[in-house]
Design a protein around this motif. Structure first.
Motif, short mmCIF file in Angstrom:
data_model
loop_
_atom_site.label_atom_id
_atom_site.label_comp_id
_atom_site.label_asym_id
_atom_site.label_seq_id
_atom_site.Cartn_x
_atom_site.Cartn_y
_atom_site.Cartn_z
N GLY A 113 0.81 -1.22 0.00
CA GLY A 113 0.00 0.00 0.00
C GLY A 113 0.84 1.26 0.00
N VAL A 114 2.11 1.16 0.38
CA VAL A 114 2.96 2.36 0.38
C VAL A 114 3.22 2.88 -1.03
CG1 VAL A 114 4.06 1.72 2.56
CG2 VAL A 114 5.14 1.07 0.40
N TYR A 115 2.97 2.06 -2.06
CA TYR A 115 3.13 2.55 -3.43
C TYR A 115 1.96 3.45 -3.86
CZ TYR A 115 6.83 -0.95 -3.98
OH TYR A 115 7.98 -1.69 -3.83
N GLY A 116 0.86 3.40 -3.11
CA GLY A 116 -0.29 4.21 -3.46
C GLY A 116 -1.00 3.74 -4.71
N ASP A 117 -1.90 4.55 -5.20
CA ASP A 117 -2.64 4.21 -6.42
C ASP A 117 -1.76 4.40 -7.64
OD1 ASP A 117 -4.72 3.59 -8.19
OD2 ASP A 117 -5.30 5.71 -8.35
N GLN A 118 -1.66 3.35 -8.45
CA GLN A 118 -0.86 3.40 -9.68
C GLN A 118 -1.72 3.21 -10.92
OE1 GLN A 118 2.43 4.12 -9.78
NE2 GLN A 118 2.47 4.36 -7.55
N GLN A 119 -3.04 3.26 -10.75
CA GLN A 119 -3.98 3.12 -11.87
C GLN A 119 -3.70 1.85 -12.68
OE1 GLN A 119 -3.67 6.92 -13.89
NE2 GLN A 119 -5.02 7.91 -12.40
N GLY A 120 -3.37 0.78 -11.96
CA GLY A 120 -3.16 -0.51 -12.59
C GLY A 120 -1.76 -0.76 -13.12
N ARG A 121 -0.86 0.21 -13.00
CA ARG A 121 0.51 0.03 -13.51
C ARG A 121 1.30 -0.93 -12.62
NH1 ARG A 121 -0.29 5.62 -14.19
NH2 ARG A 121 0.67 6.00 -12.16
N TRP A 122 2.35 -1.51 -13.20
CA TRP A 122 3.27 -2.35 -12.45
C TRP A 122 4.20 -1.48 -11.61
CZ3 TRP A 122 3.09 -7.54 -11.95
CH2 TRP A 122 2.33 -8.27 -12.89
N VAL A 123 4.51 -1.94 -10.41
CA VAL A 123 5.47 -1.25 -9.57
C VAL A 123 6.51 -2.25 -9.07
CG1 VAL A 123 3.93 0.60 -8.80
CG2 VAL A 123 4.01 -1.55 -7.51
N SER A 124 7.72 -1.77 -8.86
CA SER A 124 8.80 -2.58 -8.29
C SER A 124 9.42 -1.79 -7.14
CB SER A 124 9.85 -2.89 -9.35
OG SER A 124 10.63 -1.74 -9.62
N GLU A 125 10.41 -2.41 -6.52
CA GLU A 125 11.10 -1.76 -5.40
C GLU A 125 11.81 -0.48 -5.83
OE1 GLU A 125 10.83 -6.19 -4.62
OE2 GLU A 125 11.37 -4.89 -6.33
N ASP A 126 12.05 -0.32 -7.13
CA ASP A 126 12.71 0.89 -7.61
C ASP A 126 11.76 2.08 -7.70
OD1 ASP A 126 15.16 -0.41 -7.91
OD2 ASP A 126 14.65 -1.09 -9.94
N ASP A 127 10.47 1.82 -7.64
CA ASP A 127 9.50 2.91 -7.71
C ASP A 127 9.39 3.61 -6.35
OD1 ASP A 127 8.09 2.86 -10.43
OD2 ASP A 127 8.08 0.75 -9.85
N PRO A 128 9.25 4.93 -6.37
CA PRO A 128 9.15 5.65 -5.09
C PRO A 128 7.83 5.35 -4.39
CG PRO A 128 8.72 7.14 -6.93
CD PRO A 128 9.19 5.83 -7.53
N ALA A 129 7.88 5.34 -3.08
CA ALA A 129 6.65 5.21 -2.30
C ALA A 129 5.82 6.47 -2.47
CB ALA A 129 6.98 4.99 -0.83
N ASN A 130 4.50 6.27 -2.51
CA ASN A 130 3.58 7.40 -2.63
C ASN A 130 2.28 7.05 -1.91
OD1 ASN A 130 2.51 9.87 -3.47
ND2 ASN A 130 1.67 9.00 -5.34
N PRO A 131 2.36 6.78 -0.60
CA PRO A 131 1.17 6.29 0.11
C PRO A 131 0.06 7.32 0.16
CG PRO A 131 2.92 6.84 1.65
CD PRO A 131 3.52 6.93 0.29
N GLY A 132 -1.13 6.91 -0.25
CA GLY A 132 -2.26 7.82 -0.25
C GLY A 132 -3.18 7.65 0.94
#
Length: 301
Positions: A113-132
């Motif tokens: 959940g710390v990645y926040g909403d990504q509108q269905g996109r893939w996320v990895s550990e390299d993506d910044p956290a954006n918790p909503g």
């Protein structure tokens, strides 16, 4: 099932002593795996009458571990959630004592959940956290506190957790499932067996020098919730609940449920499974739900 995980797992070194803080659904499974492999584990619960409990830890009730409770500990896994203010109870009450120990590995179970909403996109550990969501913001604050603690910390980010006794099969049997349709919505999941397996695998990898600070622990198959319902109903040979468009269903949802449905992302497990070499016992929800059905049938027999 845990027996399959035990059969394919390697125990830790004979001098390993593991402290599991919070022996609930996930922490309890890690505890059972390690004990089955012969590792000495001390497991904290809020009551000594709880399954697997050796020690009491409940910061709200001022039940705090003593220095002697930590003697000889080499590995620590914390599953304890943040306080309402976003502080980590373990670091607050035990951080200084943990720093005095020669720890090999410290794991903290967090949330994707710390990645926040990504509108269905893939996320990895390299993506910044954006918790909503506030709960994810609190988790992220605890992640940072652990990473800044000076301890040998590894953050495990988990999506929705399921397993025997806690899956769509149970809600279908109870008549509490809702078949809510929202275009392009997916959720990610992980079976509790693979949380335990991944924790053990990461402990071994840390010993060999492979130690990324953050690891996603998710299965291979982000999927729409109605796919799980359809597969679960087929396993149980039961009827599906009626379809509900999200726009209508959301009117009767709790605030918590609406917050889950407000975020949409696919979580990559490439680091865990390809770079670090962990092989999922339940790579998708079909394998996982089949396991749940088998284990629940065994428990009733």
């Amino acid at each position: 099932m845990l027996a399959d995980l035990v059969n394919r797992s390697q125990p830790l070194a004979s001098d390993a002593r593991v402290l599991v803080l919070g022996g609930g659904f996930s922490g309890g499974h890690v505890t059972r795996l390690l004990r089955a492999l012969g590792t000495t584990v001390r497991c904290s619960r809020r009551s000594l009458s709880s399954p697997g409990a050796d020690l009491l830890f409940d910061s709200t009730a001022r039940l705090i571990l003593t220095s002697s409770d930590l003697d000889g500990i080499t590995h620590v896994l914390s599953t304890i959630p943040p306080t309402a203010e976003g502080h980590d109870p373990v670091l607050t009450h035990l951080g200084s004592q943990l720093k005095e120990r020669s720890l090999t590995w410290v794991g903290y179970l967090s949330t994707t959940g710390v990645y926040g909403d990504q509108q269905g996109r893939w996320v990895s550990e390299d993506d910044p956290a954006n918790p909503g969501q506030p709960r994810s913001q609190r988790r992220y604050a605890c992640e940072q506190a652990w990473l800044d603690s000076g301890l040998p910390v590894q953050i495990l980010r988990l999506p929705g957790i399921y397993g025997p006794g806690r899956s769509v099969l149970d809600s279908l049997r109870a008549g509490k499932s809702r078949r809510i349709l929202k275009a392009d919505q997916v959720f990610c999941r992980i079976h509790v067996d693979d949380i335990a397996g991944a924790c053990l695998h990461l402990m071994h990898q840390a010993t060999s020098g492979q130690w990324p600070a953050i690891v996603n622990v998710s299965d291979n198959c982000p999927a729409a919730p109605q796919e799980l319902l359809q597969y679960g109903a087929a396993l149980l040979s039961c009827e599906l609940p009626k379809e509900e468009p999200f726009e209508l269903a959301s009117r009767s949802m709790s605030a918590m449920a609406r917050s889950f449905w407000s975020e949409n992302r696919r979580v990559r497990n490439t680091l865990l499974c390809q770079q670090l070499g962990y092989v999922l016992l339940h790579p998708d929800f079909k394998a996982g739900l089949q396991d749940c059905l088998r284990e629940e049938a065994k428990s009733r027999s």
